[in-house]
Design a protein around this motif. Structure first.
Motif, short mmCIF file in Angstrom:
data_model
loop_
_atom_site.label_atom_id
_atom_site.label_comp_id
_atom_site.label_asym_id
_atom_site.label_seq_id
_atom_site.Cartn_x
_atom_site.Cartn_y
_atom_site.Cartn_z
N GLY A 7 -23.38 13.81 10.97
CA GLY A 7 -22.10 13.45 10.37
C GLY A 7 -22.34 12.87 9.00
O GLY A 7 -23.47 12.88 8.49
N ASN A 8 -21.32 12.34 8.39
CA ASN A 8 -21.45 11.79 7.04
C ASN A 8 -22.51 10.71 6.94
O ASN A 8 -23.23 10.63 5.96
N GLY A 9 -22.60 9.86 7.93
CA GLY A 9 -23.55 8.75 7.87
C GLY A 9 -24.80 8.96 8.69
O GLY A 9 -25.53 8.02 8.93
N SER A 10 -25.06 10.18 9.12
CA SER A 10 -26.23 10.44 9.96
C SER A 10 -27.51 10.31 9.16
O SER A 10 -27.66 10.92 8.11
N ALA A 11 -28.41 9.50 9.69
CA ALA A 11 -29.68 9.28 9.01
C ALA A 11 -30.79 9.11 10.04
O ALA A 11 -30.53 8.75 11.18
N ALA A 12 -32.01 9.38 9.59
CA ALA A 12 -33.18 9.22 10.44
C ALA A 12 -34.31 8.64 9.60
O ALA A 12 -34.38 8.87 8.40
N ILE A 13 -35.18 7.89 10.26
CA ILE A 13 -36.40 7.39 9.62
C ILE A 13 -37.54 8.20 10.22
O ILE A 13 -37.69 8.25 11.45
N VAL A 14 -38.33 8.83 9.36
CA VAL A 14 -39.47 9.62 9.83
C VAL A 14 -40.73 8.96 9.29
O VAL A 14 -40.96 8.93 8.08
N VAL A 36 -32.67 11.52 5.39
CA VAL A 36 -33.95 11.16 5.98
C VAL A 36 -34.70 10.18 5.08
O VAL A 36 -34.88 10.44 3.89
N ALA A 37 -35.11 9.06 5.66
CA ALA A 37 -36.00 8.12 4.99
C ALA A 37 -37.42 8.56 5.33
O ALA A 37 -37.81 8.57 6.50
N LEU A 38 -38.16 8.97 4.32
CA LEU A 38 -39.52 9.46 4.49
C LEU A 38 -40.49 8.29 4.31
O LEU A 38 -40.55 7.70 3.25
N ALA A 57 -33.26 13.50 1.12
CA ALA A 57 -34.56 12.94 1.46
C ALA A 57 -34.88 11.78 0.53
O ALA A 57 -34.74 11.88 -0.68
N HIS A 58 -35.29 10.65 1.11
CA HIS A 58 -35.51 9.42 0.36
C HIS A 58 -36.91 8.88 0.65
O HIS A 58 -37.16 8.40 1.76
#
Length: 80
Positions: A7-14, A36-38, A57-58
């Motif tokens: 969704g709009n605020g969907s994020a993951a830390i990898v 995605v926080a890399l 990607a961040h």
């Protein structure tokens, strides 16, 4: 395991995102619409991957073996 739709605020830390499985997971998540926080130690590799993956990607270079890096990671993610 199935992922919820992005969704709009969907994020993951990898973590370990600079190569191998971490890089592949980050790629798949961005393709599915996640931000995605890399995270990994190698800033150069993270920056290159972020350029390849685009605006979602961040790169957040960090050595998670260090307590101080672990302690500040969530704050850094929140600042994205």
């Amino acid at each position: 395991m199935a992922l919820p739709p992005a969704g709009n605020g969907s994020a993951a830390i990898v973590t370990g995102a600079s190569s191998g499985i971490g890089e592949e997971i980050a790629t798949i998540l961005v393709q599915r619409g996640y931000h995605v926080a890399l995270v990994a130690r190698s800033a150069d590799r993270l920056e290159a991957l972020a350029r390849k993956l685009g605006a979602k990607a961040h790169p957040l270079p960090a050595d998670l073996a260090q307590r101080s890096a672990r302690a500040t990671l969530l704050v850094r993610v929140g600042e994205l």
